[in-house]
Design a protein around this motif. Structure first.
Motif, PDB file in Angstrom:
ATOM      1  N   THR A  95       0.852  -1.188   0.000  1.00  0.00           N
ATOM      2  CA  THR A  95       0.000   0.000   0.000  1.00  0.00           C
ATOM      3  C   THR A  95       0.885   1.233   0.000  1.00  0.00           C
ATOM      4  O   THR A  95       2.011   1.201   0.483  1.00  0.00           O
ATOM      5  CB  THR A  95      -0.912   0.039   1.235  1.00  0.00           C
ATOM      6  OG1 THR A  95      -0.104  -0.087   2.397  1.00  0.00           O
ATOM      7  CG2 THR A  95      -1.924  -1.084   1.198  1.00  0.00           C
ATOM      8  N   LYS A  96       0.356   2.325  -0.574  1.00  0.00           N
ATOM      9  CA  LYS A  96       1.169   3.541  -0.586  1.00  0.00           C
ATOM     10  C   LYS A  96       0.766   4.498   0.520  1.00  0.00           C
ATOM     11  O   LYS A  96       1.495   5.405   0.858  1.00  0.00           O
ATOM     12  CB  LYS A  96       1.142   4.215  -1.955  1.00  0.00           C
ATOM     13  CG  LYS A  96      -0.212   4.463  -2.569  1.00  0.00           C
ATOM     14  CD  LYS A  96      -0.042   5.079  -3.972  1.00  0.00           C
ATOM     15  CE  LYS A  96      -1.374   5.509  -4.537  1.00  0.00           C
ATOM     16  NZ  LYS A  96      -1.796   4.771  -5.704  1.00  0.00           N
ATOM     17  N   PHE A  97      -0.440   4.330   1.073  1.00  0.00           N
ATOM     18  CA  PHE A  97      -0.822   5.140   2.239  1.00  0.00           C
ATOM     19  C   PHE A  97      -1.962   4.435   2.964  1.00  0.00           C
ATOM     20  O   PHE A  97      -2.549   3.491   2.446  1.00  0.00           O
ATOM     21  CB  PHE A  97      -1.229   6.553   1.841  1.00  0.00           C
ATOM     22  CG  PHE A  97      -2.336   6.623   0.820  1.00  0.00           C
ATOM     23  CD1 PHE A  97      -3.667   6.526   1.214  1.00  0.00           C
ATOM     24  CD2 PHE A  97      -2.043   6.803  -0.534  1.00  0.00           C
ATOM     25  CE1 PHE A  97      -4.679   6.595   0.282  1.00  0.00           C
ATOM     26  CE2 PHE A  97      -3.062   6.868  -1.469  1.00  0.00           C
ATOM     27  CZ  PHE A  97      -4.383   6.763  -1.056  1.00  0.00           C
ATOM     28  N   GLU A  98      -2.257   4.902   4.163  1.00  0.00           N
ATOM     29  CA  GLU A  98      -3.392   4.369   4.901  1.00  0.00           C
ATOM     30  C   GLU A  98      -4.638   5.130   4.476  1.00  0.00           C
ATOM     31  O   GLU A  98      -4.615   6.351   4.370  1.00  0.00           O
ATOM     32  CB  GLU A  98      -3.187   4.562   6.416  1.00  0.00           C
ATOM     33  CG  GLU A  98      -2.162   3.627   7.006  1.00  0.00           C
ATOM     34  CD  GLU A  98      -2.644   2.184   7.067  1.00  0.00           C
ATOM     35  OE1 GLU A  98      -3.783   1.962   7.481  1.00  0.00           O
ATOM     36  OE2 GLU A  98      -1.870   1.292   6.654  1.00  0.00           O
ATOM     37  N   TYR A  99      -5.718   4.396   4.207  1.00  0.00           N
ATOM     38  CA  TYR A  99      -6.973   5.041   3.800  1.00  0.00           C
ATOM     39  C   TYR A  99      -7.973   4.936   4.933  1.00  0.00           C
ATOM     40  O   TYR A  99      -8.291   3.849   5.396  1.00  0.00           O
ATOM     41  CB  TYR A  99      -7.495   4.363   2.532  1.00  0.00           C
ATOM     42  CG  TYR A  99      -8.835   4.866   2.071  1.00  0.00           C
ATOM     43  CD1 TYR A  99      -8.957   6.119   1.478  1.00  0.00           C
ATOM     44  CD2 TYR A  99      -9.983   4.106   2.242  1.00  0.00           C
ATOM     45  CE1 TYR A  99     -10.187   6.589   1.052  1.00  0.00           C
ATOM     46  CE2 TYR A  99     -11.217   4.571   1.813  1.00  0.00           C
ATOM     47  CZ  TYR A  99     -11.300   5.810   1.222  1.00  0.00           C
ATOM     48  OH  TYR A  99     -12.522   6.270   0.804  1.00  0.00           O
ATOM     49  N   TYR A 100      -8.449   6.100   5.410  1.00  0.00           N
ATOM     50  CA  TYR A 100      -9.400   6.097   6.520  1.00  0.00           C
ATOM     51  C   TYR A 100     -10.786   6.551   6.095  1.00  0.00           C
ATOM     52  O   TYR A 100     -11.604   6.862   6.913  1.00  0.00           O
ATOM     53  CB  TYR A 100      -8.906   7.003   7.654  1.00  0.00           C
ATOM     54  CG  TYR A 100      -7.715   6.427   8.371  1.00  0.00           C
ATOM     55  CD1 TYR A 100      -7.877   5.351   9.248  1.00  0.00           C
ATOM     56  CD2 TYR A 100      -6.444   6.941   8.179  1.00  0.00           C
ATOM     57  CE1 TYR A 100      -6.792   4.819   9.895  1.00  0.00           C
ATOM     58  CE2 TYR A 100      -5.350   6.403   8.827  1.00  0.00           C
ATOM     59  CZ  TYR A 100      -5.533   5.343   9.691  1.00  0.00           C
ATOM     60  OH  TYR A 100      -4.463   4.801  10.336  1.00  0.00           O
ATOM     61  N   SER A 145      -6.371   9.688  -5.225  1.00  0.00           N
ATOM     62  CA  SER A 145      -5.210   9.272  -6.018  1.00  0.00           C
ATOM     63  C   SER A 145      -5.186   7.766  -6.288  1.00  0.00           C
ATOM     64  O   SER A 145      -4.189   7.089  -6.085  1.00  0.00           O
ATOM     65  CB  SER A 145      -3.896   9.748  -5.401  1.00  0.00           C
ATOM     66  OG  SER A 145      -3.649   9.109  -4.188  1.00  0.00           O
ATOM     67  N   ARG A 154      -5.562   3.206  -1.993  1.00  0.00           N
ATOM     68  CA  ARG A 154      -4.404   3.038  -1.104  1.00  0.00           C
ATOM     69  C   ARG A 154      -3.373   2.070  -1.650  1.00  0.00           C
ATOM     70  O   ARG A 154      -2.219   2.083  -1.253  1.00  0.00           O
ATOM     71  CB  ARG A 154      -4.864   2.556   0.275  1.00  0.00           C
ATOM     72  CG  ARG A 154      -5.418   1.135   0.256  1.00  0.00           C
ATOM     73  CD  ARG A 154      -6.068   0.739   1.554  1.00  0.00           C
ATOM     74  NE  ARG A 154      -6.461  -0.657   1.514  1.00  0.00           N
ATOM     75  CZ  ARG A 154      -7.499  -1.121   0.823  1.00  0.00           C
ATOM     76  NH1 ARG A 154      -8.232  -0.289   0.121  1.00  0.00           N
ATOM     77  NH2 ARG A 154      -7.795  -2.403   0.823  1.00  0.00           N
TER      78      ARG A 154
END
Lengths: 272, 190
Positions: free
Chosen positions: A116-121, A133, A136
């Protein structure tokens, strides 16, 4: 008390009522639309799920199309052969045997395999996550696992397993509702009897594909070279199986270094 | 210029849904999706325009000469209901594609109070024929505007994380109330 104060309203309103009623009666005869008597008969044979899998607006629209000859009698993917036979009886033609198709999710980017490239909340919704973008997951092509397809399915055939949507081919009726729901265009209809499938949709170059997901197809062409019947071709770093030619020998599934080509039946496992 | 003012006033200042609270039933019922709301809005524009013309004619040439203006409610309902039926049949015959788009909404409008409201307002304000039709178009555009905007908001609200007790109609009613307050801003304009 003047009797005319009663008679005039009664006459005026009653007259208007009669006039409009009569006018509507005449209009209903003059403006009558001729309906093909076959349409309701065909409609009765259809399942009535109004899923839109046939490409028409619903069962009523399909019944009209079949009755007027714009659609084949086996156009309903949900009803299958039994439904096609019944419709064929009404229409007086023999139904051709259709191949059962099922939906297939071209991704194996499970929580473990895909980076994953970031945490999605945010909200658990593929469309919304895709708007941030592309979601995640590091791979821009992969399944987001928020379950828009699961909610779109009227037949309970989809579920999210380990972060990726999976189709239950027993329950799937190939209506195509999930195909429309997927913002990543990951789902396609494939013949149910062909079990060799490419479970990846990544057009990335080999290196990023490998970095992003351990199950991705890198476009190494090993499958293409080893296939005895030339049924696999690699285009834009992604293998594609030609089901017209595939004999399901299973060579590609063994040779594939990332196991992106897999045998979904699990039966044809050959020892090395 | 006067007609233009009537139009603007009917769309914004005296918006049928949001400042006169007429036609709330379709406003809440058919506003879950922008697509259906648009269909309903267009059907309402169509019907109200025709109905305001027809009711004006009947009022002027039947009710007033016979001195039975007090029966306007019954007469107008009669006219609107049969007009909608006739229009429905006519569209079905002449334009199947238009019927596909509007057909399901037409029966819903038959007994819509917004249609009756426009006819009664036209009569009470003493509008002429042209002014009545313009007022009808304006009111209908106002209705379409309100229902389409509302449907857009509801589509987004449906995806939000709303407390369980507020889901569905409660939040829709709160949204409608807030929209009505926003439209209140137009009230001093004309």
């Amino acid at each position: 008390m003047d009797i005319s104060s009663i008679l005039i309203p009664v006459a005026a309103i009653g007259g208007m009522g009669l006039l409009f009623g009569g006018g509507l009666g005449v209009a209903s005869i003059k403006l009558k639309v001729e309906q093909d008597p076959k349409i309701p008969l065909v409609r009765e044979c259809l399942p009535g799920a109004n899923c839109g899998g046939c490409g028409f607006a619903g069962c009523d629209a399909l019944a009209e199309a079949i009755a007027t000859g714009k659609a084949p009698v086996n156009a309903c993917p949900v009803g299958g052969a039994a439904c096609a036979a019944k419709v064929g009886e009404v229409m007086g033609v023999k139904a051709e045997q259709g191949v059962k198709k099922v939906a297939f999710v071209k991704c194996m980017g499970t929580c473990e395999a895909a980076k994953t490239k970031f945490e999605y909340y945010g909200e658990q919704d593929c469309d919304l996550e895709n708007g941030v973008s592309g979601g995640r997951k590091a791979c821009a092509f992969g399944c987001l696992g928020d379950g828009n397809c699961v909610r779109a399915c009227n037949f309970g055939a989809l579920s999210i397993v380990d972060g990726v949507a999976v189709v239950d081919s027993e329950k799937c009726v190939a209506c195509g509702a999930c195909i429309k729901a997927c913002p990543k265009h990951l789902i396609e209809l494939v013949p149910d009897d062909k079990k060799i499938r490419v479970a990846c949709n990544s057009n990335d170059m080999p290196k990023p594909t490998k970095d992003n997901c351990s199950n991705g197809c890198m476009g190494c062409k090993i499958c293409e070279k080893n296939c005895p019947s030339q049924a696999v071709a690699v285009d834009k770093f992604l293998a594609k199986v030609d089901y017209e030619k595939c004999t399901q020998c299973g060579v590609c599934t063994q040779k594939c270094p990332t196991k992106a080509i897999k045998d979904v039946s699990g039966a044809a496992v050959v020892n090395e | 210029m006067n007609l233009f003012l009537i139009l603007l006033s009917a769309i914004f200042v005296h918006n049928f849904v949001l400042s006169q609270f007429l036609g709330i039933c379709p406003f809440l019922g058919v506003s879950k999706k922008v697509e259906t709301a648009t269909g309903m809005g267009i059907a309402v524009v169509f019907v109200i325009t025709l109905a305001s013309a027809a009711t004006w004619l009947v009022h002027k040439f039947i009710l007033v000469p016979a001195h039975i203006e007090y029966l306007y409610n019954i007469a107008f309902i009669l006219i609107i209901a049969s007009l909608v039926q006739l229009v429905e049949m006519f569209i079905k015959k002449s334009s199947p594609s238009l019927y596909q788009a509007l057909g399901v909404y037409l029966p819903l409008i038959t007994t819509n109070c917004a249609v009756l409201g426009v006819a009664v307002n036209n009569m009470n304000d003493g509008y002429g024929f042209i002014a009545s039709v313009v007022n009808g178009i304006g009111a209908a555009i106002g209705f379409a505007l309100a229902i389409i905007l509302f449907a857009g908001i509801r589509e987004r609200v449906a995806k939000c994380n709303i407390p369980k007790c507020m889901e569905g109609f409660p939040i829709a009613l709160v949204t409608a109330g807030l929209m009505a307050i926003a439209f209140l801003g137009f009230s001093g304009m004309l």
